[in-house]
Design a protein around this motif. Structure first.
Motif, PDB file in Angstrom:
ATOM      1  N   LYS A  28      69.683  49.822  -6.910  1.00  0.00           N
ATOM      2  CA  LYS A  28      69.029  50.624  -7.975  1.00  0.00           C
ATOM      3  C   LYS A  28      69.696  50.832  -9.371  1.00  0.00           C
ATOM      4  CE  LYS A  28      66.194  54.757  -9.014  1.00  0.00           C
ATOM      5  NZ  LYS A  28      66.482  56.131  -8.811  1.00  0.00           N
ATOM      6  N   TYR A  52      69.214  48.144 -11.776  1.00  0.00           N
ATOM      7  CA  TYR A  52      68.091  48.033 -12.649  1.00  0.00           C
ATOM      8  C   TYR A  52      67.874  48.913 -13.693  1.00  0.00           C
ATOM      9  CZ  TYR A  52      66.617  44.175  -9.440  1.00  0.00           C
ATOM     10  OH  TYR A  52      66.702  43.120  -8.659  1.00  0.00           O
ATOM     11  N   SER A  53      68.649  50.190 -13.227  1.00  0.00           N
ATOM     12  CA  SER A  53      68.446  51.694 -13.988  1.00  0.00           C
ATOM     13  C   SER A  53      69.463  51.583 -15.181  1.00  0.00           C
ATOM     14  CB  SER A  53      68.575  52.797 -13.321  1.00  0.00           C
ATOM     15  OG  SER A  53      67.770  52.820 -12.187  1.00  0.00           O
ATOM     16  N   LEU A  98      57.624  53.627  -8.549  1.00  0.00           N
ATOM     17  CA  LEU A  98      57.994  52.838  -9.315  1.00  0.00           C
ATOM     18  C   LEU A  98      56.927  52.662 -10.640  1.00  0.00           C
ATOM     19  CD1 LEU A  98      59.916  50.893 -10.789  1.00  0.00           C
ATOM     20  CD2 LEU A  98      58.968  49.107  -9.264  1.00  0.00           C
ATOM     21  N   HIS A 101      65.599  49.259 -19.820  1.00  0.00           N
ATOM     22  CA  HIS A 101      65.407  49.726 -18.751  1.00  0.00           C
ATOM     23  C   HIS A 101      64.159  49.604 -18.137  1.00  0.00           C
ATOM     24  CE1 HIS A 101      65.984  53.149 -15.910  1.00  0.00           C
ATOM     25  NE2 HIS A 101      64.860  53.501 -16.493  1.00  0.00           N
ATOM     26  N   HIS A 159      62.972  47.378 -14.597  1.00  0.00           N
ATOM     27  CA  HIS A 159      62.118  47.911 -13.702  1.00  0.00           C
ATOM     28  C   HIS A 159      60.677  47.211 -13.568  1.00  0.00           C
ATOM     29  CE1 HIS A 159      64.993  50.994 -13.530  1.00  0.00           C
ATOM     30  NE2 HIS A 159      64.541  51.575 -12.252  1.00  0.00           N
TER      31      HIS A 159
END
Length: 194
Positions: free
Chosen positions: A18, A21-22, A113, A167, A171
């Motif tokens: 994670k 992606y963050s 999400l 960001h 996502h």
């Protein structure tokens, strides 16, 4: 107020990749783009008519509708596999009323999400639309800033904006990948699941 910020629960989701992606992918997107924009040998507008913020905010406005539609589709997608646990290292969510983290199903994860993306995109759009209007007529002498301080503030503004765009995009692409490949093709063709 708690209900309005419920999509932020996604920030509590834990998964080994994670952070990519963050944070990492958004930095990989924003650092070179910001450097290009800050040191560009051409003149361009950051805020105001036809500026950077106005151009990207047009994309954000479209994405808000896409995320709401994706959330509705995922929530009502009639496929048994959507309610199964995620393969591999599944995503988990710690909740205050549970001693053990909740292992998320595909549907749970994708709903969290796309709910988060809706809120994050809407907030980014609103904040930077306001900044676009307020800063459109600001110049270094008008606010008492030296040229160096103004350039530093401008560069920081560009980096933060590009980071938030990165960001949201990282996502978004994760959600599209999961819907287009992992949930349907990967499991059906590679694993033989129906």
């Amino acid at each position: 107020m708690n209900r309005l910020l419920t999509p932020l629960v996604y920030l509590k989701v834990r998964h080994p990749v994670k952070i990519w992606y963050s944070v990492i992918y958004p930095i990989m997107f924003s650092a070179p783009l910001s450097a290009l924009l800050v040191f560009a040998p051409i003149e361009y507008t950051v805020v105001g008519d036809n500026g950077l913020v106005e151009t990207f905010n047009a994309l954000l406005a479209l994405l808000i509708g896409f995320f709401i539609a994706a959330l509705a589709a995922v929530a009502s997608f009639d496929r048994a596999g959507m309610d199964a646990a995620m393969l591999g290292d599944g995503a988990t969510l710690s909740l205050p009323d549970r001693s053990e983290p909740l292992v998320l199903t595909r549907r749970m994860y994708l709903c969290l999400l796309f709910g988060y993306l809706t809120l994050a995109t809407l907030a980014t759009y609103i904040v930077f639309a306001i900044a676009n209007v307020m800063l459109a007529s600001v110049s270094p002498p008008a606010v008492g800033l030296s040229a160096g301080t103004y350039a530093l503030a401008r560069g920081g503004f560009i980096f933060v904006y590009c980071f938030l765009i990165g960001h949201i995009l990282s996502h978004s692409l994760l959600g599209v990948y999961y819907l287009a490949w992992r949930t349907v093709i990967f499991e059906k063709k590679v694993l033989g699941n129906e």
